[in-house]
Design a protein around this motif. Structure first.
Motif, PDB file in Angstrom:
ATOM      1  N   GLU A  29       0.845  -1.212   0.000  1.00 38.39           N
ATOM      2  CA  GLU A  29       0.000   0.000   0.000  1.00 38.39           C
ATOM      3  C   GLU A  29       0.874   1.254   0.000  1.00 38.39           C
ATOM      4  O   GLU A  29       0.597   2.216  -0.705  1.00 38.39           O
ATOM      5  CB  GLU A  29      -0.929  -0.045   1.226  1.00 38.39           C
ATOM      6  N   HIS A  30       1.958   1.208   0.782  1.00 41.95           N
ATOM      7  CA  HIS A  30       2.849   2.365   0.925  1.00 41.95           C
ATOM      8  C   HIS A  30       3.511   2.699  -0.421  1.00 41.95           C
ATOM      9  O   HIS A  30       3.557   3.865  -0.831  1.00 41.95           O
ATOM     10  CB  HIS A  30       3.919   2.022   1.966  1.00 41.95           C
ATOM     11  N   PHE A  31       4.000   1.678  -1.110  1.00 41.37           N
ATOM     12  CA  PHE A  31       4.633   1.907  -2.415  1.00 41.37           C
ATOM     13  C   PHE A  31       3.595   2.405  -3.433  1.00 41.37           C
ATOM     14  O   PHE A  31       3.904   3.204  -4.308  1.00 41.37           O
ATOM     15  CB  PHE A  31       5.298   0.624  -2.935  1.00 41.37           C
ATOM     16  N   TYR A  32       2.348   1.908  -3.295  1.00 41.28           N
ATOM     17  CA  TYR A  32       1.289   2.366  -4.210  1.00 41.28           C
ATOM     18  C   TYR A  32       1.041   3.866  -4.002  1.00 41.28           C
ATOM     19  O   TYR A  32       1.019   4.637  -4.967  1.00 41.28           O
ATOM     20  CB  TYR A  32       0.002   1.565  -3.954  1.00 41.28           C
ATOM     21  N   THR A  33       0.891   4.273  -2.731  1.00 35.35           N
ATOM     22  CA  THR A  33       0.642   5.693  -2.442  1.00 35.35           C
ATOM     23  C   THR A  33       1.832   6.537  -2.897  1.00 35.35           C
ATOM     24  O   THR A  33       1.655   7.592  -3.519  1.00 35.35           O
ATOM     25  CB  THR A  33       0.398   5.908  -0.933  1.00 35.35           C
ATOM     26  N   ASN A  46      -3.082  14.593  -2.693  1.00 34.87           N
ATOM     27  CA  ASN A  46      -4.471  14.104  -2.581  1.00 34.87           C
ATOM     28  C   ASN A  46      -4.513  12.688  -2.012  1.00 34.87           C
ATOM     29  O   ASN A  46      -5.413  12.349  -1.237  1.00 34.87           O
ATOM     30  CB  ASN A  46      -5.165  14.110  -3.951  1.00 34.87           C
ATOM     31  N   ALA A  47      -3.516  11.853  -2.403  1.00 30.68           N
ATOM     32  CA  ALA A  47      -3.478  10.472  -1.893  1.00 30.68           C
ATOM     33  C   ALA A  47      -3.266  10.486  -0.385  1.00 30.68           C
ATOM     34  O   ALA A  47      -3.892   9.705   0.350  1.00 30.68           O
ATOM     35  CB  ALA A  47      -2.370   9.686  -2.585  1.00 30.68           C
ATOM     36  N   VAL A  48      -2.389  11.391   0.099  1.00 26.28           N
ATOM     37  CA  VAL A  48      -2.153  11.493   1.551  1.00 26.28           C
ATOM     38  C   VAL A  48      -3.441  11.963   2.237  1.00 26.28           C
ATOM     39  O   VAL A  48      -3.846  11.435   3.278  1.00 26.28           O
ATOM     40  CB  VAL A  48      -0.986  12.458   1.853  1.00 26.28           C
ATOM     41  N   LYS A  49      -4.114  12.947   1.602  1.00 22.44           N
ATOM     42  CA  LYS A  49      -5.370  13.469   2.171  1.00 22.44           C
ATOM     43  C   LYS A  49      -6.415  12.342   2.260  1.00 22.44           C
ATOM     44  O   LYS A  49      -7.096  12.186   3.270  1.00 22.44           O
ATOM     45  CB  LYS A  49      -5.890  14.600   1.276  1.00 22.44           C
ATOM     46  N   ASP A  50      -6.522  11.537   1.192  1.00 19.96           N
ATOM     47  CA  ASP A  50      -7.490  10.423   1.180  1.00 19.96           C
ATOM     48  C   ASP A  50      -7.198   9.442   2.312  1.00 19.96           C
ATOM     49  O   ASP A  50      -8.110   8.977   2.996  1.00 19.96           O
ATOM     50  CB  ASP A  50      -7.421   9.659  -0.154  1.00 19.96           C
ATOM     51  N   LEU A  51      -5.904   9.124   2.491  1.00 20.53           N
ATOM     52  CA  LEU A  51      -5.543   8.172   3.561  1.00 20.53           C
ATOM     53  C   LEU A  51      -5.940   8.728   4.917  1.00 20.53           C
ATOM     54  O   LEU A  51      -6.467   8.027   5.773  1.00 20.53           O
ATOM     55  CB  LEU A  51      -4.032   7.910   3.555  1.00 20.53           C
ATOM     56  N   GLN A  52      -5.672  10.018   5.097  1.00 21.60           N
ATOM     57  CA  GLN A  52      -5.960  10.633   6.395  1.00 21.60           C
ATOM     58  C   GLN A  52      -7.454  10.772   6.651  1.00 21.60           C
ATOM     59  O   GLN A  52      -7.872  10.983   7.786  1.00 21.60           O
ATOM     60  CB  GLN A  52      -5.260  11.999   6.507  1.00 21.60           C
ATOM     61  N   LEU A 201       9.195  -5.281  -7.097  1.00 23.00           N
ATOM     62  CA  LEU A 201       8.901  -4.371  -5.977  1.00 23.00           C
ATOM     63  C   LEU A 201      10.020  -3.329  -5.812  1.00 23.00           C
ATOM     64  O   LEU A 201       9.758  -2.157  -5.525  1.00 23.00           O
ATOM     65  CB  LEU A 201       8.744  -5.202  -4.703  1.00 23.00           C
ATOM     66  N   LEU A 202      11.260  -3.767  -6.016  1.00 26.49           N
ATOM     67  CA  LEU A 202      12.402  -2.855  -5.900  1.00 26.49           C
ATOM     68  C   LEU A 202      12.286  -1.744  -6.952  1.00 26.49           C
ATOM     69  O   LEU A 202      12.483  -0.559  -6.648  1.00 26.49           O
ATOM     70  CB  LEU A 202      13.699  -3.641  -6.086  1.00 26.49           C
ATOM     71  N   ALA A 203      11.949  -2.139  -8.183  1.00 27.46           N
ATOM     72  CA  ALA A 203      11.816  -1.156  -9.267  1.00 27.46           C
ATOM     73  C   ALA A 203      10.704  -0.153  -8.936  1.00 27.46           C
ATOM     74  O   ALA A 203      10.881   1.066  -9.103  1.00 27.46           O
ATOM     75  CB  ALA A 203      11.524  -1.868 -10.589  1.00 27.46           C
ATOM     76  N   VAL A 204       9.575  -0.661  -8.419  1.00 32.21           N
ATOM     77  CA  VAL A 204       8.448   0.229  -8.079  1.00 32.21           C
ATOM     78  C   VAL A 204       8.852   1.184  -6.956  1.00 32.21           C
ATOM     79  O   VAL A 204       8.596   2.395  -7.019  1.00 32.21           O
ATOM     80  CB  VAL A 204       7.205  -0.609  -7.670  1.00 32.21           C
ATOM     81  N   GLY A 205       9.525   0.644  -5.928  1.00 36.43           N
ATOM     82  CA  GLY A 205       9.911   1.452  -4.766  1.00 36.43           C
ATOM     83  C   GLY A 205      10.907   2.536  -5.147  1.00 36.43           C
ATOM     84  O   GLY A 205      10.762   3.704  -4.755  1.00 36.43           O
TER      85      GLY A 205
END
Ligand code: HEM
Length: 223
Positions: A29-33, A46-52, A201-205
């Motif tokens: 989830e963290h890498f997605y955000t 906006n993604a941070v706002k949505d999570l909060q 996952l490494l490439a995405v991160g």
């Protein structure tokens, strides 16, 4: 006849389970955000706002992240303190993986502690005193300012690499230990699958982290 489970066995099983769920799932989830930064500051904010705005977010964070993380980290350090590496006598890949699982655990302990105090709580005087979670409109700017400092960016690269290694190898360990992959062939094939998953996952991160210092991440110019 009732089966009696030893205390160590139960503590160990909870440790293994917390590594996969919720911590492994949370990492995805963290890498997605973080990847929202690929399409610009506004999307990430906006993604941070949505999570909060998730109802009961504080309880979700405490129960779903902080408690499992503290348990996994502290018990992981206990397990590491009891470790007896034998790599010089038995230089097989699995022995090295045993050692790296513990080494990455120690690295993660320090990096995740600083990372949380820094971005989640804004409690590192001289570096950052604004919580990203509580200032969604400035989230991208806070992270970007720090990632433009080369030593900090390098520490984050080490953190991302260590987390991905720890999770990918951890998934393999979990599947074997919980009796899900039985037999040499199944264990070899799941080993390859975990390596492929780790590389992805490494490439995405890394790409998400680069997006904070270079618009669009590593492929920004082509996409
Ligand atoms: C914060 C510091 C951490 C420490 C000190 C730590 C330590 C450890 C240790 C020593 C093991 C090996 C246990 C064994 O072989 O019995 C382990 C396993 C594991 N860890 Fe961590 N870990 C940490 C963070 C994380 C994080 C953030 C994740 C998820 C992204 C994670 C996921 C896993 C998984 C999936 C396993 C494999 C479970 C198994 O052995 O079956 N760990 N950890």
């Amino acid at each position: 006849m009732a089966v009696r489970l030893s205390r160590t066995f139960v503590l160990r099983k909870i440790h293994q389970l917390t590594g996969i769920m919720p911590l492994g799932l949370f990492l995805l989830e963290h890498f997605y955000t973080n990847s929202k930064a690929l399409t610009g500051a506004a999307d990430f904010n906006n993604a941070v706002k949505d999570l909060q705005s998730i109802p009961y977010i504080l309880f979700v964070e405490i129960g779903g992240i902080f408690i499992p993380l503290i348990y996994h980290a502290v018990y992981g350090l206990v397990v590491t303190a009891e470790a007896r590496p034998n790599n010089l006598n038995y230089p097989y890949p699995r022995n090295w993986f045993y050692l790296t699982q513990r080494a990455t655990g120690i690295i993660l302990f320090f990096i995740i502690t600083v990372h949380d105090l820094n971005f989640r709580f804004g409690m590192i005087p001289g570096l950052n005193t604004l919580s990203v979670a509580h200032h969604p409109d400035q989230s991208f700017a806070i992270v970007s300012r720090e990632f433009n400092m080369i030593p900090i960016f390098i520490v984050y690269m080490i953190g991302i690499f260590s987390t991905v290694w720890h999770l990918a190898n951890g998934i393999w360990l979990f599947l074997v230990d919980w009796g899900i992959t039985i037999g040499e062939r199944a264990q070899r094939l799941t080993g390859y699958a975990c390596i492929a998953f780790g590389i992805f996952l490494l490439a995405v991160g890394i790409n998400a982290a680069v997006a904070f210092i270079h618009p669009g991440g590593l492929l920004g110019r082509f996409m």
